[in-house]
Design an enzyme around this catalytic site. Structure first.
Site, PDB file in Angstrom:
ATOM      1  N   TYR A 257     -42.966  13.015  24.019  1.00 30.28           N
ATOM      2  CA  TYR A 257     -43.350  11.968  24.981  1.00 30.28           C
ATOM      3  C   TYR A 257     -43.760  12.622  26.304  1.00 30.28           C
ATOM      4  O   TYR A 257     -44.798  12.298  26.886  1.00 30.28           O
ATOM      5  CB  TYR A 257     -42.189  10.996  25.172  1.00 30.28           C
ATOM      6  CG  TYR A 257     -42.456   9.914  26.180  1.00 30.28           C
ATOM      7  CD1 TYR A 257     -43.554   9.066  26.043  1.00 30.28           C
ATOM      8  CD2 TYR A 257     -41.612   9.726  27.279  1.00 30.28           C
ATOM      9  CE1 TYR A 257     -43.802   8.062  26.975  1.00 30.28           C
ATOM     10  CE2 TYR A 257     -41.852   8.732  28.210  1.00 30.28           C
ATOM     11  CZ  TYR A 257     -42.946   7.907  28.054  1.00 30.28           C
ATOM     12  OH  TYR A 257     -43.191   6.925  28.987  1.00 30.28           O
TER      13      TYR A 257
ATOM     14  N   LYS B 117     -47.508  12.591  28.110  1.00 28.18           N
ATOM     15  CA  LYS B 117     -47.764  12.133  29.486  1.00 28.18           C
ATOM     16  C   LYS B 117     -48.363  13.261  30.331  1.00 28.18           C
ATOM     17  O   LYS B 117     -49.171  13.014  31.225  1.00 28.18           O
ATOM     18  CB  LYS B 117     -46.477  11.599  30.114  1.00 28.18           C
ATOM     19  CG  LYS B 117     -46.090  10.221  29.610  1.00 28.18           C
ATOM     20  CD  LYS B 117     -47.081   9.168  30.075  1.00 28.18           C
ATOM     21  CE  LYS B 117     -46.673   7.768  29.656  1.00 28.18           C
ATOM     22  NZ  LYS B 117     -47.690   6.767  30.058  1.00 28.18           N
TER      23      LYS B 117
ATOM     24  N   ALA C 277     -49.526   5.328  34.811  1.00 31.00           N
ATOM     25  CA  ALA C 277     -48.059   5.352  34.792  1.00 31.00           C
ATOM     26  C   ALA C 277     -47.582   6.548  33.979  1.00 31.00           C
ATOM     27  O   ALA C 277     -47.791   6.609  32.765  1.00 31.00           O
ATOM     28  CB  ALA C 277     -47.529   4.054  34.192  1.00 31.00           C
TER      29      ALA C 277
ATOM     30  N   THR D  29     -51.438   7.566  20.233  1.00 27.86           N
ATOM     31  CA  THR D  29     -52.116   6.370  20.751  1.00 27.86           C
ATOM     32  C   THR D  29     -52.123   6.392  22.264  1.00 27.86           C
ATOM     33  O   THR D  29     -53.096   6.011  22.914  1.00 27.86           O
ATOM     34  CB  THR D  29     -51.384   5.095  20.263  1.00 27.86           C
ATOM     35  OG1 THR D  29     -51.192   5.222  18.876  1.00 27.86           O
ATOM     36  CG2 THR D  29     -52.183   3.853  20.556  1.00 27.86           C
TER      37      THR D  29
END
Ligand code: UDP
Length: 241
Positions: A64, A68, A32, A10
């Site tokens: 994660y 990013k 971010a 997502t």
């Protein structure tokens, strides 16, 4: 913290959607990102153009960081292909009043434990080191980046530079709160999913954002601890009153 797969996917889809919309309207974007992308790190302090070293894809822990990284790649693709200014910034251990300890954040957890007289739980041997940054300083840096519409499109680290071991942190919080809590150590196996690798040390180079904005953190680690303690004390008083 381990993130469910759904969150990771997502995350990247959301970034793509936002960047596509921003490109249509020509709106500048700040993204971010996280110090997690440095992974195990190759040298200290972590500088924005350093190589990154992640663990294997069989370990969810690295997903994660990978998601990013993809977000950051998207920013640069939009910069190069449609000249959209999309700037990623990497946050390092942001802390402050009202932060919840529910998702593992160490300072609110230690403060809560100390105030409740519960054991202060160090994961691993407590020699791992972090630099915490007060949320008020972080906000100033982000707003500074927003306001500088001429900021070069590149990654910016945002973080504190005062290093502390997690054991020192536990001792300082125990002393500041006058707590009688014992300090205990729990092995990683007891608290994280199997195969979890903690970051031994995480230190940002903040030269780039300092050069651009003249920014540097104004709150010390003692200030940070004090503000979290003050907040947790009032919320404790509220819930028992
Ligand atoms: N940690 C700890 N006890 C806790 C929560 C966290 O010793 O109750 C450790 C954690 O293993 C890590 C450090 O404190 O080494 C910082 O954890 P946090 O989750 O705040 O941020 P991270 O650096 O892992 O993103």
């Amino acid at each position: 913290m381990e993130r469910p797969v759904e969150t990771i996917v997502t995350n990247v889809r959301g970034t793509e959607t936002v960047l596509a919309a921003a490109a249509r309207s020509g709106t500048r974007v700040l993204l971010a990102s996280t110090s997690e992308v440095y992974g195990k790190g190759i040298r200290y302090p972590f500088a924005e153009d350093d190589d990154v070293v992640l663990g294997p894809t069989s370990r969810r822990r690295w997903a994660y960081a990978a998601s990013k990284l993809l977000d950051e790649f998207y920013c640069f693709a939009y910069r190069d292909e449609v000249q959209l200014p999309a700037i990623p910034f990497r946050l390092f251990n942001t802390v402050g009043a009202r932060q919840t300890g529910r998702y593992g954040m160490v300072i609110p957890r230690f403060v809560r434990q100390a105030l409740d007289g519960e054991p202060i739980t160090i994961y691993g041997d407590g020699t791992q080191r972090r630099c915490f940054c007060d949320v008020r300083d972080v906000v100033e840096a982000i707003v500074g980046l927003l306001d500088r519409t001429d900021a070069p499109v590149q990654v910016y680290n945002i973080g504190g530079t005062e290093e502390v071991t997690i054991r020192e942190l536990a001792e300082r919080i125990r002393a500041v709160t006058n707590s009688a809590s014992p300090i205990v150590t729990l092995s990683y196996d007891e608290v994280y999913p199997p195969g979890f690798e903690d970051m031994v040390r995480r230190v940002p180079s903040t030269e780039r954002i300092r050069d651009l904005l003249g920014w540097r953190p104004r709150h010390s680690l003692d200030d940070i601890i004090e503000s979290v303690v003050a907040y947790e004390r009032t919320s404790q008083a509220r819930s028992s009153g």
